[in-house]
Design a protein around this motif. Structure first.
Motif, short mmCIF file in Angstrom:
data_model
loop_
_atom_site.label_atom_id
_atom_site.label_comp_id
_atom_site.label_asym_id
_atom_site.label_seq_id
_atom_site.Cartn_x
_atom_site.Cartn_y
_atom_site.Cartn_z
N GLU A 225 0.84 -1.21 0.00
CA GLU A 225 0.00 0.00 0.00
C GLU A 225 0.87 1.25 0.00
O GLU A 225 0.59 2.22 -0.71
N ASP B 33 -7.87 0.27 0.34
CA ASP B 33 -6.68 0.71 1.05
C ASP B 33 -6.40 2.20 0.94
O ASP B 33 -6.06 2.85 1.93
N GLU C 112 -8.16 -0.28 -3.92
CA GLU C 112 -7.76 -1.46 -3.17
C GLU C 112 -6.56 -2.08 -3.85
O GLU C 112 -6.62 -2.46 -5.02
N VAL C 113 -5.43 -2.17 -3.13
CA VAL C 113 -4.20 -2.71 -3.69
C VAL C 113 -4.10 -4.19 -3.36
O VAL C 113 -4.33 -4.60 -2.22
N LYS C 114 -3.76 -4.98 -4.37
CA LYS C 114 -3.57 -6.41 -4.15
C LYS C 114 -2.18 -6.83 -4.59
O LYS C 114 -1.79 -6.58 -5.74
MN MN Z 1 -5.13 -4.46 -0.07
#
Ligand code: MN
Ligand code: MN
Length: 563
Positions: free
Chosen positions: A353, A491, A505-507
């Motif tokens: 993130e 995030d 949203e970070v993956k």
């Molecule tokens: Mn995430």
DNA sequence: ACCAGTCACCCATAT
DNA sequence: CATGTTGTGG
DNA sequence: ATATGGGTGACTCCACAACAT
């Protein structure tokens, strides 16, 4: 009045005053939770000499209930033996009380153990302290160990635990196990926050009376001792029987369901599927219902499974539960959220993130790692008057930071007009209203808005770039789904330019959207709040090998696609 | 977020 | 002796 | 290749001293 300052000695009467405040509260507002003899002891304590109250106040902030006397050197307690005698008269402490020997031995230094039992421990100098204690306990009786120890050191045991536990629960609420309740005072006093004086209900507590409080403390104890109970099948089965019927009191009912869920998980892990099913079936926790379905499915009881899923899809208590029931055993349906992939040109960063936020900043955007702060902040600021309205029974102890019924099904309904009024205000005023709310409530301690510089800067930018319609979409989802909406928000908050905001949203490689995250993404999609999922693709092995020894290259190439 | 809960990560397995 | 763990205290 | 799902561990206030390893 002298203030408390970190790393500097507290005022001599600091801890004593805190204890007095607690005693005054329970003695005036919570008398019905104590027996006559308990009231007499509390009353005696309130009237005891300052030294006694100061010593007890110190003991309560420390870990455990057993202390070596030599560790009780407090400058504000002039006469330690006198203070101990006063507290012993009230049956609150007992000098050299007989407690399990291993707890006592653990208080001594390893070198002291070697000296006191030089013969028995000869040749064991290199072993761990715990092994020495085990060896002593195996060889001698507890009584013999205590006698030997008493010739060298003295100790003090807090014996009034049952009474103290009740007092603490009524004043502090039942807090997380990793923090001693009395640190609440210190944390409040060290911060710059003003303590909110919200009216605390006089007769109404979280519990109707002594019996309900006892039942709740018992539930808490059982959850804490679950590991031990699990070693004894008879005890565990008794706990299952005890917990079969729902409670009328909602706090008790929640505790009962949580305990059953925990028991079920352990039973399932141990392969005791029949008992696990029983625990899950008794519980009213959505998580327990999901486990119930999964275990039934694994056991091939598909008809029962079907029936349960149909009921959950219709009446599930959370959106996540309903979504699960509609898809299981199939996969998650593909969402509508925009998905962007970044091919990493470096090994996967430890904190993805932080990395992604920096990349957005490099491209000229404002970016914060905010997670669930966003829904908390919007809900707390825009709906403050509704949340903290003096609804009867919603504030029952002095350190409460949110209403007691926050997660109860009728939380919204009981405050419907208050929410409507606040929403109307916000709509009429526009985005700048968010900042006005900040200034209106700034400094009042609460569970939703941290009054820090960082969050203030964020609030300023939100007020400048986020349409009020979007703010309310998020705040309203929280208002209607308080329990579920506390987790799963994307995030990052990214503001690409004036009025151009999105949530990301970070993956990382191998990570995936969780059910609570899917719920929020659906909400954001349904209310047209800009958002996306950003997948970081790991650098290939070949490339990683090739660049060994090179300086880190933080460039990331982006390629957008639509899902 | 009212009292343990959130989150990322790991890894075996399924599709 | 350096480093890690635990407990205390504001 | 990607999704799944069970499980784990860090984190929850911070500084520091005493003690263990
Ligand atoms: Mn995430
Ligand atoms: Mn996250």
């Amino acid at each position: 009045m002298t203030r408390l300052v970190a790393q500097q000695p507290a005022p001599a009467d600091y801890y004593e005053r805190n204890l007095d405040a607690v005693l005054a509260f329970v003695l005036s507002k919570r008398r019905s939770f104590f027996t006559d003899s308990e009231l007499a002891r509390l009353d005696g304590l309130a009237r005891a000499p300052a030294g006694a109250r100061r010593l007890l106040a110190r003991l309560l902030t420390r870990k455990g209930r057993v202390f070596l006397t030599r560790s009780l050197r407090y400058s504000e307690v002039a006469d330690l033996p006198g203070a101990v005698a006063e507290l012993a008269d009230l049956a609150l402490v007992s000098p050299n009380h007989a407690v399990a020997a291993d707890r006592l031995l653990n208080l001594c230094r390893k070198s002291e153990l070697s000296t006191m039992w030089s013969a028995a421990l000869a040749g064991m100098a290199s072993r761990r302290k715990g092994e020495l204690i085990d060896a002593l306990c195996a060889r001698y009786s507890d009584g013999a160990l205590r006698r030997t120890m008493a010739s060298e050191v003295s100790w003090l045991v807090v014996t009034g635990s049952a009474l103290i536990e009740r007092v603490e629960a009524l004043f502090f609420g039942v807090g997380p196990v990793y923090r001693e309740p009395w640190t609440s005072f210190v944390l409040q006093d060290l911060s710059e926050l003003s303590v909110v004086k919200r009216p605390v209900s006089e007769q109404s507590s979280q519990f109707e009376g002594r019996l309900e409080l006892d039942a709740y403390l018992d539930l808490r104890r059982r959850r804490r001792w679950l590991d031990v109970a699990f070693e004894r099948p008879k005890v565990l089965q008794q706990w299952l029987r005890d917990s079969r019927d729902p409670h009328a009191n909602r706090s008790l009912e929640r505790g009962r369901s949580a305990l059953l869920y925990s028991i079920g998980q352990r039973l399932e892990r141990a392969g005791e599927l029949r008992l696990a099913l029983r625990a899950y079936r008794y519980s009213d926790d959505p998580g327990a219902r999901e486990r119930l379905v999964r275990v039934l499915h694994r056991c091939g009881r598909l008809n029962t499974c079907e029936r349960l899923l149909a009921h959950m899809a219709e009446h599930g208590s959370t959106l996540a539960e309903q979504q699960f029931a509609r898809r299981f055993p199939g996969r998650h349906p593909v969402g509508n959220s925009r998905v962007t992939s970044w091919q990493l040109a470096q090994p996967t960063p430890a904190r993805i993130e932080t990395f992604a936020a920096q990349q957005f900043r490099v491209n000229g955007a404002l970016a914060w790692h905010t997670e669930n702060l966003i829904p908390r902040l919007l809900f707390g600021l825009l709906y403050w008057p509704a949340i903290f309205a003096p609804v009867p029974g919603s504030f029952v102890h002095p350190f409460q930071l949110a209403p007691l019924d926050l997660n109860w099904p009728d939380f919204y309904r009981r405050r419907e007009t208050l929410f409507s009024d606040a929403r109307q205000n916000a709509q009429d005023s526009g985005s700048a209203w968010l900042l006005a709310c900040w200034h209106k409530h700034h400094g009042l301690s609460n569970a939703f808005v941290p009054w820090s510089e960082r969050v203030y800067a964020l609030t300023v930018e939100l007020a400048a770039s986020m349409p009020m319609r979007q703010m309310l979409a998020i705040a309203d989802h929280v208002a209607h789904n308080t329990r579920e909406a506390r987790s799963g928000f994307p995030d990052l908050t990214v503001i690409h330019g004036p009025g151009n905001i999105e949530f990301v949203e970070v993956k990382g490689p191998g990570d995936q959207l969780q059910p609570n995250q899917r719920v929020w993404l659906r909400v954001l999609d349904a209310s047209n709040v800009p958002h996306r999922v950003l997948r970081l693709k790991a650098m290939s092995v070949a490339k990683r090998t090739a660049r060994t020894g090179e300086a880190a290259n933080t460039n990331a190439r982006s390629s957008a696609q639509h899902a």
